[in-house]
Design a protein around this motif. Structure first.
Motif, PDB file in Angstrom:
ATOM      1  N   PRO A  19       0.805  -1.232   0.000  1.00  9.14           N
ATOM      2  CA  PRO A  19       0.000   0.000   0.000  1.00  9.14           C
ATOM      3  C   PRO A  19       0.838   1.284   0.000  1.00  9.14           C
ATOM      4  O   PRO A  19       0.357   2.342  -0.386  1.00  9.14           O
ATOM      5  N   TYR A  20       2.092   1.163   0.410  1.00  9.74           N
ATOM      6  CA  TYR A  20       2.957   2.341   0.485  1.00  9.74           C
ATOM      7  C   TYR A  20       3.884   2.459  -0.728  1.00  9.74           C
ATOM      8  O   TYR A  20       4.730   3.340  -0.788  1.00  9.74           O
ATOM      9  N   GLY A  21       3.730   1.543  -1.681  1.00 14.91           N
ATOM     10  CA  GLY A  21       4.570   1.562  -2.870  1.00 14.91           C
ATOM     11  C   GLY A  21       5.995   1.113  -2.599  1.00 14.91           C
ATOM     12  O   GLY A  21       6.907   1.443  -3.349  1.00 14.91           O
ATOM     13  N   LEU A  22       6.190   0.361  -1.528  1.00 17.07           N
ATOM     14  CA  LEU A  22       7.518  -0.122  -1.166  1.00 17.07           C
ATOM     15  C   LEU A  22       7.634  -1.607  -1.456  1.00 17.07           C
ATOM     16  O   LEU A  22       6.634  -2.311  -1.577  1.00 17.07           O
ATOM     17  N   THR A  23       8.880  -2.068  -1.559  1.00 18.96           N
ATOM     18  CA  THR A  23       9.151  -3.500  -1.732  1.00 18.96           C
ATOM     19  C   THR A  23      10.191  -3.920  -0.702  1.00 18.96           C
ATOM     20  O   THR A  23      10.824  -3.073  -0.057  1.00 18.96           O
ATOM     21  N   ALA A  24      10.397  -5.214  -0.594  1.00 23.74           N
ATOM     22  CA  ALA A  24      11.410  -5.729   0.331  1.00 23.74           C
ATOM     23  C   ALA A  24      12.801  -5.210  -0.033  1.00 23.74           C
ATOM     24  O   ALA A  24      13.666  -5.078   0.832  1.00 23.74           O
ATOM     25  N   ASP A  25      13.022  -4.897  -1.310  1.00 23.16           N
ATOM     26  CA  ASP A  25      14.312  -4.335  -1.738  1.00 23.16           C
ATOM     27  C   ASP A  25      14.602  -2.993  -1.078  1.00 23.16           C
ATOM     28  O   ASP A  25      15.760  -2.569  -0.996  1.00 23.16           O
ATOM     29  N   ASP A  26      13.569  -2.302  -0.626  1.00 20.45           N
ATOM     30  CA  ASP A  26      13.752  -1.032   0.069  1.00 20.45           C
ATOM     31  C   ASP A  26      14.274  -1.221   1.496  1.00 20.45           C
ATOM     32  O   ASP A  26      14.605  -0.239   2.165  1.00 20.45           O
ATOM     33  N   TYR A  27      14.314  -2.455   1.958  1.00 25.28           N
ATOM     34  CA  TYR A  27      14.751  -2.775   3.319  1.00 25.28           C
ATOM     35  C   TYR A  27      15.856  -3.830   3.282  1.00 25.28           C
ATOM     36  O   TYR A  27      15.612  -5.012   3.511  1.00 25.28           O
ATOM     37  N   PRO A  28      17.095  -3.417   2.988  1.00 29.73           N
ATOM     38  CA  PRO A  28      18.190  -4.396   2.951  1.00 29.73           C
ATOM     39  C   PRO A  28      18.483  -4.932   4.356  1.00 29.73           C
ATOM     40  O   PRO A  28      18.182  -4.262   5.354  1.00 29.73           O
ATOM     41  N   PRO A  29      19.076  -6.124   4.435  1.00 32.47           N
ATOM     42  CA  PRO A  29      19.446  -6.656   5.751  1.00 32.47           C
ATOM     43  C   PRO A  29      20.389  -5.692   6.467  1.00 32.47           C
ATOM     44  O   PRO A  29      21.140  -4.958   5.820  1.00 32.47           O
ATOM     45  N   PRO A  30      20.361  -5.695   7.788  1.00 29.13           N
ATOM     46  CA  PRO A  30      21.248  -4.795   8.524  1.00 29.13           C
ATOM     47  C   PRO A  30      22.713  -5.149   8.293  1.00 29.13           C
ATOM     48  O   PRO A  30      23.066  -6.316   8.125  1.00 29.13           O
ATOM     49  N   SER A  31      23.536  -4.146   8.267  1.00 30.85           N
ATOM     50  CA  SER A  31      24.977  -4.335   8.154  1.00 30.85           C
ATOM     51  C   SER A  31      25.559  -4.202   9.550  1.00 30.85           C
ATOM     52  O   SER A  31      25.301  -3.225  10.252  1.00 30.85           O
ATOM     53  N   VAL A  32      26.329  -5.184   9.946  1.00 27.74           N
ATOM     54  CA  VAL A  32      26.883  -5.203  11.293  1.00 27.74           C
ATOM     55  C   VAL A  32      28.407  -5.277  11.189  1.00 27.74           C
ATOM     56  O   VAL A  32      28.941  -6.165  10.532  1.00 27.74           O
ATOM     57  N   GLU A  33      29.094  -4.329  11.819  1.00 28.23           N
ATOM     58  CA  GLU A  33      30.553  -4.366  11.854  1.00 28.23           C
ATOM     59  C   GLU A  33      30.995  -5.487  12.789  1.00 28.23           C
ATOM     60  O   GLU A  33      30.431  -5.670  13.862  1.00 28.23           O
ATOM     61  N   LEU A  34      31.996  -6.230  12.361  1.00 26.47           N
ATOM     62  CA  LEU A  34      32.484  -7.348  13.167  1.00 26.47           C
ATOM     63  C   LEU A  34      33.996  -7.236  13.299  1.00 26.47           C
ATOM     64  O   LEU A  34      34.705  -7.180  12.296  1.00 26.47           O
ATOM     65  N   TRP A  35      34.488  -7.191  14.508  1.00 31.38           N
ATOM     66  CA  TRP A  35      35.927  -7.156  14.734  1.00 31.38           C
ATOM     67  C   TRP A  35      36.509  -8.532  14.394  1.00 31.38           C
ATOM     68  O   TRP A  35      35.894  -9.569  14.671  1.00 31.38           O
ATOM     69  N   PRO A  36      37.676  -8.567  13.785  1.00 27.76           N
ATOM     70  CA  PRO A  36      38.282  -9.848  13.365  1.00 27.76           C
ATOM     71  C   PRO A  36      38.400 -10.878  14.493  1.00 27.76           C
ATOM     72  O   PRO A  36      38.241 -12.076  14.255  1.00 27.76           O
ATOM     73  N   GLU A  37      38.652 -10.426  15.708  1.00 26.66           N
ATOM     74  CA  GLU A  37      38.806 -11.379  16.821  1.00 26.66           C
ATOM     75  C   GLU A  37      37.491 -12.085  17.175  1.00 26.66           C
ATOM     76  O   GLU A  37      37.493 -13.097  17.868  1.00 26.66           O
ATOM     77  N   ASN A  38      36.368 -11.559  16.681  1.00 25.96           N
ATOM     78  CA  ASN A  38      35.069 -12.194  16.929  1.00 25.96           C
ATOM     79  C   ASN A  38      34.655 -13.165  15.831  1.00 25.96           C
ATOM     80  O   ASN A  38      33.663 -13.877  15.982  1.00 25.96           O
ATOM     81  N   TRP A  39      35.402 -13.193  14.742  1.00 23.20           N
ATOM     82  CA  TRP A  39      35.037 -14.048  13.612  1.00 23.20           C
ATOM     83  C   TRP A  39      34.982 -15.532  13.988  1.00 23.20           C
ATOM     84  O   TRP A  39      34.044 -16.227  13.572  1.00 23.20           O
ATOM     85  N   PRO A  40      35.926 -16.090  14.771  1.00 21.81           N
ATOM     86  CA  PRO A  40      35.813 -17.510  15.146  1.00 21.81           C
ATOM     87  C   PRO A  40      34.506 -17.835  15.873  1.00 21.81           C
ATOM     88  O   PRO A  40      33.903 -18.890  15.638  1.00 21.81           O
ATOM     89  N   ALA A  41      34.041 -16.939  16.730  1.00 19.33           N
ATOM     90  CA  ALA A  41      32.782 -17.186  17.443  1.00 19.33           C
ATOM     91  C   ALA A  41      31.603 -17.173  16.483  1.00 19.33           C
ATOM     92  O   ALA A  41      30.691 -18.010  16.594  1.00 19.33           O
ATOM     93  N   ILE A  42      31.605 -16.258  15.526  1.00 18.51           N
ATOM     94  CA  ILE A  42      30.514 -16.210  14.542  1.00 18.51           C
ATOM     95  C   ILE A  42      30.522 -17.475  13.681  1.00 18.51           C
ATOM     96  O   ILE A  42      29.471 -18.062  13.397  1.00 18.51           O
ATOM     97  N   GLN A  43      31.705 -17.913  13.278  1.00 16.98           N
ATOM     98  CA  GLN A  43      31.795 -19.137  12.476  1.00 16.98           C
ATOM     99  C   GLN A  43      31.267 -20.345  13.258  1.00 16.98           C
ATOM    100  O   GLN A  43      30.515 -21.159  12.715  1.00 16.98           O
ATOM    101  N   LEU A  44      31.651 -20.452  14.529  1.00 16.95           N
ATOM    102  CA  LEU A  44      31.173 -21.564  15.351  1.00 16.95           C
ATOM    103  C   LEU A  44      29.666 -21.463  15.557  1.00 16.95           C
ATOM    104  O   LEU A  44      28.942 -22.456  15.422  1.00 16.95           O
TER     105      LEU A  44
END
Length: 103
Positions: A19-44
């Motif tokens: 109804p608002y003339g919007l699509t899901a493309d107007d709402y991209p997934p959030p971008s989250v900064e990740l410090w390299p030292e946290n990458w192993p935890a995200i992978q696990l």
């Protein structure tokens, strides 16, 4: 790189946007900064993403038996093991908040 918040992000409902003339493309997934030292935890955490304990109200936490098995296989020293376990618990808490968030 995506953090835990982005892993459980849901795009808006197309019917609600129309109804608002919007699509899901107007709402991209959030971008989250990740410090390299946290990458192993995200992978696990990503490897454990199908290992949730579920109750009548939905997910209640990760299956720690599987988590400990994965940590043991990594051959970490005690400090690294404890640090990675603590990081997973933080991510788990954020993920549970996102999964149980009321729209």
């Amino acid at each position: 790189m995506a953090g835990a918040e982005a892993l459980y992000w849901k795009p808006p409902n197309p019917e609600e946007l129309e109804p608002y003339g919007l699509t899901a493309d107007d709402y991209p997934p959030p971008s989250v900064e990740l410090w390299p030292e946290n990458w192993p935890a995200i992978q696990l955490f990503t490897r454990l993403s199908t290992q949730w304990r579920v109750g009548a109200g939905g997910p209640v936490g990760l299956d720690y038996g599987v988590l400990f098995h994965e940590l043991d296989r990594m051959g970490l020293d005690t400090e690294a093991y404890d640090d990675l376990f603590a990081s997973i618990r933080v991510i788990e808490g954020i993920a549970l908040n996102e999964l149980h968030k009321k729209d």
